[in-house]
Design a protein around this motif. Structure first.
Motif, PDB file in Angstrom:
ATOM      1  N   LEU A 117       0.848  -1.354   0.020  1.00 46.02           N
ATOM      2  CA  LEU A 117       0.150  -0.061   0.054  1.00 46.02           C
ATOM      3  C   LEU A 117       1.052   1.155  -0.110  1.00 46.02           C
ATOM      4  N   SER A 118       2.085   1.276   0.661  1.00 44.76           N
ATOM      5  CA  SER A 118       2.657   2.256   0.854  1.00 44.76           C
ATOM      6  C   SER A 118       3.498   2.478  -0.570  1.00 44.76           C
ATOM      7  N   LEU A 119       3.823   1.559  -1.218  1.00 42.90           N
ATOM      8  CA  LEU A 119       4.249   1.893  -2.563  1.00 42.90           C
ATOM      9  C   LEU A 119       3.267   2.203  -3.576  1.00 42.90           C
ATOM     10  N   LEU A 120       2.091   1.603  -3.685  1.00 40.84           N
ATOM     11  CA  LEU A 120       1.047   2.149  -4.085  1.00 40.84           C
ATOM     12  C   LEU A 120       0.716   3.752  -4.006  1.00 40.84           C
ATOM     13  N   PHE A 121       0.760   4.222  -2.733  1.00 40.10           N
ATOM     14  CA  PHE A 121       0.618   5.690  -2.569  1.00 40.10           C
ATOM     15  C   PHE A 121       1.709   6.388  -3.230  1.00 40.10           C
ATOM     16  N   LEU A 122       2.872   5.817  -3.188  1.00 43.20           N
ATOM     17  CA  LEU A 122       3.751   6.754  -3.784  1.00 43.20           C
ATOM     18  C   LEU A 122       3.642   6.688  -5.224  1.00 43.20           C
ATOM     19  N   PHE A 123       3.294   5.552  -6.124  1.00 44.49           N
ATOM     20  CA  PHE A 123       3.010   5.320  -7.366  1.00 44.49           C
ATOM     21  C   PHE A 123       1.881   6.571  -7.581  1.00 44.49           C
ATOM     22  N   VAL A 124       0.650   6.393  -6.948  1.00 45.46           N
ATOM     23  CA  VAL A 124      -0.329   7.531  -7.026  1.00 45.46           C
ATOM     24  C   VAL A 124       0.330   8.983  -6.837  1.00 45.46           C
ATOM     25  N   ALA A 125       1.087   9.253  -5.947  1.00 46.11           N
ATOM     26  CA  ALA A 125       1.710  10.335  -5.810  1.00 46.11           C
ATOM     27  C   ALA A 125       2.372  10.764  -7.033  1.00 46.11           C
ATOM     28  N   ALA A 126       3.268   9.806  -7.547  1.00 45.85           N
ATOM     29  CA  ALA A 126       4.148  10.290  -8.976  1.00 45.85           C
ATOM     30  C   ALA A 126       2.769  10.237 -10.081  1.00 45.85           C
ATOM     31  N   PHE A 127       2.031   9.681 -10.030  1.00 45.37           N
ATOM     32  CA  PHE A 127       0.613  10.113 -11.084  1.00 45.37           C
ATOM     33  C   PHE A 127       0.117  11.207 -10.771  1.00 45.37           C
ATOM     34  N   GLY A 128      -0.025  11.683  -9.425  1.00 50.26           N
ATOM     35  CA  GLY A 128      -0.640  13.098  -9.555  1.00 50.26           C
ATOM     36  C   GLY A 128       0.305  14.321  -9.580  1.00 50.26           C
ATOM     37  N   ALA A 129       1.464  13.953  -9.544  1.00 44.98           N
ATOM     38  CA  ALA A 129       2.820  14.905  -9.976  1.00 44.98           C
ATOM     39  C   ALA A 129       2.658  15.140 -11.537  1.00 44.98           C
ATOM     40  N   ILE A 130       2.759  13.948 -12.170  1.00 45.95           N
ATOM     41  CA  ILE A 130       2.475  14.061 -13.529  1.00 45.95           C
ATOM     42  C   ILE A 130       1.298  14.704 -14.267  1.00 45.95           C
ATOM     43  N   LEU A 131       0.080  14.668 -13.603  1.00 48.73           N
ATOM     44  CA  LEU A 131      -1.052  15.122 -13.976  1.00 48.73           C
ATOM     45  C   LEU A 131      -0.938  16.964 -13.651  1.00 48.73           C
ATOM     46  N   PHE A 132      -0.295  17.125 -12.487  1.00 46.85           N
ATOM     47  CA  PHE A 132      -0.107  18.538 -12.312  1.00 46.85           C
ATOM     48  C   PHE A 132       0.892  19.354 -13.169  1.00 46.85           C
ATOM     49  N   PHE A 133       1.800  18.407 -13.770  1.00 45.31           N
ATOM     50  CA  PHE A 133       2.932  19.047 -14.745  1.00 45.31           C
ATOM     51  C   PHE A 133       2.193  19.341 -16.198  1.00 45.31           C
ATOM     52  N   ALA A 134       0.784  18.295 -16.238  1.00 46.95           N
ATOM     53  CA  ALA A 134       0.291  18.260 -17.440  1.00 46.95           C
ATOM     54  C   ALA A 134      -0.778  19.553 -17.448  1.00 46.95           C
ATOM     55  N   GLN A 135      -1.160  19.655 -16.176  1.00 44.65           N
ATOM     56  CA  GLN A 135      -2.104  20.924 -16.017  1.00 44.65           C
ATOM     57  C   GLN A 135      -1.784  21.726 -15.103  1.00 44.65           C
ATOM     58  N   ARG A 136      -0.789  22.488 -15.137  1.00 44.60           N
ATOM     59  CA  ARG A 136      -0.272  23.307 -13.988  1.00 44.60           C
ATOM     60  C   ARG A 136      -1.021  24.258 -13.277  1.00 44.60           C
ATOM     61  N   HIS A 137      -2.340  24.761 -14.035  1.00 38.99           N
ATOM     62  CA  HIS A 137      -3.206  25.683 -13.511  1.00 38.99           C
ATOM     63  C   HIS A 137      -4.276  24.844 -12.478  1.00 38.99           C
ATOM     64  N   HIS A 138      -4.121  23.403 -12.442  1.00 39.26           N
ATOM     65  CA  HIS A 138      -4.879  22.773 -11.474  1.00 39.26           C
ATOM     66  C   HIS A 138      -4.154  22.209 -10.363  1.00 39.26           C
ATOM     67  N   SER A 139      -4.226  22.909  -9.222  1.00 42.58           N
ATOM     68  CA  SER A 139      -3.218  22.728  -8.155  1.00 42.58           C
ATOM     69  C   SER A 139      -3.826  21.532  -7.029  1.00 42.58           C
ATOM     70  N   GLU A 140      -4.835  21.080  -7.542  1.00 40.61           N
ATOM     71  CA  GLU A 140      -5.503  20.005  -6.562  1.00 40.61           C
ATOM     72  C   GLU A 140      -4.661  18.718  -7.061  1.00 40.61           C
ATOM     73  N   TYR A 141      -4.270  18.585  -8.259  1.00 44.90           N
ATOM     74  CA  TYR A 141      -3.149  17.443  -8.409  1.00 44.90           C
ATOM     75  C   TYR A 141      -1.878  17.248  -7.514  1.00 44.90           C
ATOM     76  N   LEU A 142      -1.476  18.498  -7.431  1.00 44.70           N
ATOM     77  CA  LEU A 142      -0.218  18.663  -6.800  1.00 44.70           C
ATOM     78  C   LEU A 142      -0.581  18.358  -5.331  1.00 44.70           C
ATOM     79  N   TRP A 143      -1.616  18.518  -4.656  1.00 45.41           N
ATOM     80  CA  TRP A 143      -1.872  18.475  -3.328  1.00 45.41           C
ATOM     81  C   TRP A 143      -2.370  17.045  -3.245  1.00 45.41           C
ATOM     82  N   LEU A 144      -3.148  16.415  -4.094  1.00 44.82           N
ATOM     83  CA  LEU A 144      -3.113  14.795  -4.266  1.00 44.82           C
ATOM     84  C   LEU A 144      -1.879  14.278  -4.067  1.00 44.82           C
ATOM     85  N   ALA A 145      -0.981  14.592  -4.878  1.00 39.90           N
ATOM     86  CA  ALA A 145       0.511  14.063  -4.780  1.00 39.90           C
ATOM     87  C   ALA A 145       1.118  14.256  -3.326  1.00 39.90           C
TER      88      ALA A 145
END
Length: 684
Positions: A223-251
Motif C-alpha cells: 500500500l505504501s508503494l501504491l501511494f507513492l505510485f499515485v503520488a507520482a501520477f498526481g505529479a504528472i497530472l499537475f505538470f500536464a495541467q499546472r493551473h490545476h493545483s489539486e493534482y499537486l496536493w493529491l500528490a
C-alpha cells in the motif's frame, strides 16, 4: 488519530492483494493441537510432532517484578495459573501496566531430540511486549527492548537455545515481560511458546516470520508503494495541467500517507523505538489532515480559505500538547480535531456537489463510508477494553489467501479507488474542455486577425499607425479604418464584452455591419451597430439553453476626419480619444447592445496640422502592476502624444491584463476648404 494516521494506510489494500496474493507462498502450517485442560499446578507439555511441543500451560503468572522470580527453587504455587491460548482478560485478570512474570517447568529428557541435538525455544510475543527469558535461573536471551534500560520496541519472535537440564532432567523456564508505563495490558505479553529441535524450531521461526509479514507487513508495504505510485501520477497530472493545483496536493497527500506507511513499517520491524515512532506518527497524522483539507479545498474550489487555513494551523499545533506531557488535553483536542476534520471534508464535498460539481458527489459516499468504518473499529476496541466483548471479536480480520484485512480496509479501498477514478475523470474532462477551449481560441484568433487590420490607409494628409498587443486569451477588441471617396477617413474602435470565440464573433458581426453600412455619419453608424448587436444577442439567447446567459454589449467610438482637419465624433461608452496629449471631452453614451433604438450625440472638433489623435482600448488604462496599482488615466494622458507602439509597450511593461489596442493618426497636411457637398453633410 486513527483515521488520519494508521488507518489511512489501508485504503485499497484488498484490491491489490487480489493481484499479488498468488505471488506469496502459503507459509502457514496446520493448526497446532490444543492441550486438554490441566489442573493449575501441573505444568504440562503438549506434543506437536516428533520433536516439537507447544507450551500452552498452565503457566504460573504474577504481576510485578523481582529478580528472584527467575530462581528455579522459588515456590510459585501461590501464583495464578494461566494458559496462553486465552487472553488474560478472559481468565479473570484486570488490565495492568509494567512488569509481569511467567514460569513453567518442563521435563527435558522426555523431549530430547534423537541424536542428542539441543533443544530450542521459540517465543512469540504479543504486540509490543518486551521479553527476557531465563532457563534454570540463567538468562538465555531477550528482545531488543530489554538490552540495558527498558525501551519500547515492537517485539519479534525469539529463537533461543536452552542449556542442559538440571540433575532431575527438568528445566525451569521463566519469562520476564514489560511494557512502558501507560500501556494497559489485557491480553498478556506472551502469546505463544514452542519447544523442539534446533532445525525444527528454525523452520517454525521462518513460519512465524512469514505469518507476521502476511498479517502485518505485506499489505502495508504494498500500500505504501501504491501511494507513492499515485503520488507520482498526481505529479504528472499537475505538470500536464499546472493551473490545476489539486493534482499537486493529491500528490502531497499520497506522499504523506506513504511516509506514514514507511514509519509504520520501521516500527513493525522493530527498527525504531516507540520513543522515535510516537512523535513522527503524531505529526504525520496531523500533516495528513492539513494536506487533505488543502486538497479538498483546491478540488472543490471552496471560498472559505481563511477559515480552513486556521483549522490547518490548529491541527499542526495540537501534537505539541502530547509532547509536552499534557495527554488529557491532547486526547480532548485529538477527538475534537477528528470530528472537525471529517465534518469539514464531508461538508465541503457536499457543498460542492450541491453547486453542481458531480465529482465531489462521487467522493462523498466513499469518504463517509471510510470514516464510519474507522469509527466502528474504534468502538469495537473500546468495548474490548471495557471487556464487553472479546478481543477476538474486536480484532476480527478476514483472509484473502495468506493476507489478512479488516472491515475498514475494504471501506478505505472503495474510498481510494473512487478517489483515483474521480481524479482520472476530472483530468480527462478538463483535458477535453481545454482542447475545446484551445480550438475556440484558435478560431477566435483567426477571426480577430480579420478585425485588426495590418495595413492602414495612410495618405498625404494623414499618417496612421496602430499597435495591437493581445493578452493570453482572445478578447473583443476591434478597429477599422476606411477611406471615403472624398479623401476623409472613417474610424471605428471598440471592445466587445467577454472573451474567447463568442466575443470575437460579436466583434466580427459589428465590423461586418460597419463595412456594409452605407452611411458615413458617425452617430448614424453607432445607431445601426447598436441595432445589429441587439439583434445578434436576441438570436444567441434564443439558441442558448442557459437562461442566465449574459447578454453581450460593446463599447465603441466612431469618428470621421476630413482633409481640412475637421473631425466628427460619436461615442458609445468607449474611452475618449486624445488630441495632442489631452483627452477629448465627449457626451456620454450607453454601450452598444444595451437599449434598442438608442441615439448618439455627435460633436465636431477642428484639428491642426502636426496634431496627433489617439484612439485606444481600456487595456491601456487598466494595466496593473504587481502591487495592484493601475496604469490609470493620468499616465495614459502623459504618453498619449507618443507613437502607438510606444503607448502599447509602455502599458504592457507596466502590467498587462487585457488586450491593448492603440490607433494613432498624425495630421500631416490640410486642405484650405471643404467641398460644397461636404459642407452640406448633416451634423448631429
Amino acid at each position: 488519530m486513527r483515521f488520519a494516521g494508521r488507518a489511512a494506510l489501508w485504503p485499497i489494500a484488498t484490491l491489490l492483494l487480489v493481484v499479488c496474493a498468488g505471488r506469496f507462498a502459503w507459509a502457514h502450517d496446520a493448526p497446532a493441537p490444543t492441550a486438554a485442560a490441566q489442573p493449575a499446578g501441573s505444568n504440562t507439555v503438549t506434543p506437536a510432532g516428533h520433536t516439537e511441543a507447544h507450551l500452552e500451560g498452565p503457566w504460573r503468572f504474577q504481576i510485578g517484578d523481582n529478580p528472584q522470580w527467575a530462581d528455579p527453587a522459588l515456590d510459585d504455587s501461590s501464583w495464578s495459573a494461566v494458559t496462553l491460548d486465552k487472553p488474560l482478560s478472559e481468565l479473570g485478570f484486570e488490565s495492568y501496566a509494567g512488569y509481569a512474570w511467567y514460569r513453567i517447568r518442563i521435563n527435558a529428557r522426555q523431549l530430547q531430540p534423537p541424536g542428542g541435538e539441543p533443544l530450542d525455544l521459540l517465543l512469540t510475543p504479543h504486540s509490543i511486549g518486551q521479553l527476557s527469558v531465563f532457563a534454570n535461573g540463567v538468562e538465555v536471551g531477550h528482545s531488543r527492548g530489554f538490552d540495558g534500560s527498558p525501551s519500547m520496541y515492537m517485539s519479534l519472535p525469539l529463537d533461543l537455545s536452552l542449556p542442559a537440564p538440571a540433575a532431575d532432567g527438568t528445566i525451569l523456564i521463566a519469562v520476564r515481560t514489560w511494557a512502558a508505563p501507560g500501556v494497559q495490558i489485557s491480553h498478556g505479553l506472551l502469546d505463544r511458546v514452542e519447544l523442539g529441535a534446533h532445525h525444527d524450531i528454525a523452520d517454525r521461526l521462518a513460519v512465524a516470520v512469514s505469518q507476521r509479514w502476511d498479517h502485518e507487513i505485506i499489505a502495508q508495504l504494498v500500500l505504501s508503494l501504491l501511494f507513492l505510485f499515485v503520488a507520482a501520477f498526481g505529479a504528472i497530472l499537475f505538470f500536464a495541467q499546472r493551473h490545476h493545483s489539486e493534482y499537486l496536493w493529491l500528490a502531497l497527500l499520497c506522499v504523506t500517507v506513504a511516509v506514514n506507511g514507511i514509519i509504520q513499517l520501521l516500527w513493525q520491524l522493530a527498527i525504531i523505538s516507540h520513543s522515535a515512532y510516537f512523535p513522527m506518527n503524531l505529526w504525520i497524522g496531523r500533516i495528513f489532515m492539513a494536506v487533505t483539507l488543502e486538497f479538498i479545498l483546491r478540488f472543490t474550489a471552496d471560498s472559505n480559505r481563511r477559515f480552513i487555513r486556521g483549522v490547518q494551523i490548529a491541527f499542526l499545533v495540537f501534537p505539541a500538547f502530547a509532547l509536552l506531557g499534557l495527554e488529557q488535553i491532547y486526547e480532548i483536542l485529538s477527538v475534537s480535531a477528528e470530528v472537525a476534520f471529517l465534518g469539514l471534508v464531508l461538508w465541503m464535498l457536499f457543498h460542492a456537489w450541491r453547486r453542481g460539481q458531480r465529482e465531489a458527489g462521487v467522493m462523498l459516499f466513499p469518504f463517509a463510508l471510510a470514516a464510519v468504518a474507522d469509527s466502528i473499529d474504534t468502538v469495537l476496541m473500546y468495548m474490548a477494553d471495557k471487556r464487553w466483548i472479546s478481543d477476538k471479536m474486536a480484532n476480527h480480520r478476514f483472509s484473502l489467501g495468506p493476507i489478512q484485512f479488516g472491515i475498514s480496509n475494504l471501506s478505505f479501498a472503495i474510498f481510494l479507488a473512487s478517489l483515483i477514478a474521480v481524479i482520472l475523470y476530472r483530468f480527462v474532462r478538463v483535458s477535453q474542455e481545454e482542447q475545446r477551449s484551445n480550438a475556440e481560441i484558435a478560431a477566435a484568433r483567426s477571426v480577430q486577425a480579420m478585425l485588426i487590420p495590418t495595413e492602414l490607409p495612410s495618405n498625404k494628409h494623414f499618417m496612421l499607425e496602430s499597435a495591437y498587443v493581445p493578452v493570453n486569451g482572445v478578447g473583443g477588441d476591434f478597429f477599422q479604418v476606411l477611406p471615403v471617396e472624398d479623401g476623409s477617413l472613417l474610424i471605428v474602435a471598440g471592445d466587445v464584452s467577454g472573451k474567447g470565440l463568442q466575443a470575437a464573433m460579436n466583434a466580427s458581426t459589428l465590423v461586418g455591419a460597419f463595412r456594409n453600412d452605407l452611411s458615413r455619419d458617425p452617430a448614424t453608424i453607432l445607431q445601426h451597430l447598436n441595432n445589429v448587436l441587439i439583434g445578434a444577442a436576441g438570436s444567441q439567447a434564443a439558441r442558448s439553453k442557459d437562461k442566465d446567459a449574459v447578454v453581450s454589449f460593446s463599447t465603441c467610438v466612431c469618428a470621421r476626419i476630413y482633409r481640412d482637419g475637421s473631425m466628427d465624433v460619436a461615442n458609445a461608452g468607449h474611452l475618449s480619444p486624445y488630441r495632442d496629449g489631452r483627452e477629448i471631452e465627449l457626451p456620454p453614451g450607453l454601450p452598444l447592445g444595451v437599449i434598442p433604438g438608442m441615439t448618439y450625440e455627435q460633436v465636431r472638433f477642428q484639428l491642426q496640422q502636426g496634431m496627433r489623435v489617439i484612439f485606444l482600448s481600456d487595456g491601456v488604462v487598466e494595466a496593473q502592476n504587481d502591487d495592484g496599482e493601475l496604469f490609470g488615466f493620468e499616465r495614459t494622458q502623459q504618453v498619449s502624444n507618443e507613437s502607438a507602439r510606444y503607448i502599447a509597450q509602455t502599458a504592457k511593461r507596466f502590467g498587462q491584463n487585457d488586450d491593448i489596442t492603440v490607433i494613432s493618426i498624425y495630421i500631416a497636411a490640410l486642405e484650405s476648404s471643404r467641398t460644397e457637398e461636404e459642407e452640406l453633410a448633416p451634423t448631429y
